[in-house]
Structures are given as C-alpha cells and as structure tokens.
Design a protein around this motif. Structure first.
Motif: not given
Length: 121
Positions: A47-68
């Motif tokens: 997993l790199v990143a995911s977003v729910t229909s309510g726009r709650s997001t999750t990021y892999a630690d390796s991409v936090k701060g770099r990917f949106t």
C-alpha cells in the motif's frame, strides 16, 4: 463491468514530481475506498496511500510528507501527487477501488492495469 484506468506514470529524475490519475467507470453504485499500491521487481505489492469516501487518508511511512492522495467523488477519480521522488519509489503503481455495483450488494475489490514509475538517480 467496472474498469479502472490509470495514467501519469513515466521516467523522472530523483527529486522530481509526478501525478498519477485513476478513473473508475462502468456500473458503479458507490465507491468506498480508493488507493494506490506499488510493486517493485522481486517485492510484494504494498500500500502506498488510500482515501475513503469521507476523505480520510492513510499513507505508507516511506511516502509520508512526499506523496499526497486526493479524490474527486463526482468523477470517481483518485489522484496521487508524488514529490521529492527517490530511486526506491521505482515500481509499477496500481490503482485500487473498493466499491458496490448495487445498493444491496457486497463490496468488490477492483484493480487497474498498473502504470510504471521510474526514478533515476
């Protein structure tokens, strides 16, 4: 029939940016989560990143701060803005959507065909 179509991959130098786009189309009732996964040669898909229909997001630690990650619910589209890219970000990136094709039916997991991202050092 549901399709996920990705675009935006390519070759970029380290430190550069790319934007991935994925649009879901077909007989869709609702989409819960949308996300991006990646798989490098010889490695498991992660997993790199995911977003729910309510726009709650999750990021892999390796991409936090770099990917949106972001999404446009009206267009059934998810985006991944990637900045400060590193050679270790090189992988095939897959779009994923968890969705229903009918209001009373179960959720299904759909995947795009993948788009190559290559970061040169």
């Amino acid at each position: 029939q549901v399709q996920l179509v990705e675009s935006g991959g390519g070759l970029v130098q380290a430190g550069g940016s790319l934007r991935l786009t994925c649009t879901a189309s077909g007989s869709i009732f609702s989409i819960n989560a949308m996300g991006w996964y990646r798989q490098a040669p010889g490695k498991l898909r992660e997993l790199v990143a995911s977003v729910t229909s309510g726009r709650s997001t999750t990021y892999a630690d390796s991409v936090k701060g770099r990917f949106t990650i972001s999404r446009d619910n009206a267009k059934n589209t998810v985006y991944l803005q990637m900045s400060s890219l590193k050679p270790e970000d090189t992988a095939v990136y897959f779009c994923n959507a968890v969705l229903r094709v009918s209001g009373s039916g179960p959720q299904y997991n759909y995947w795009g065909q993948g788009t190559q991202v290559t970061v040169s050092s």
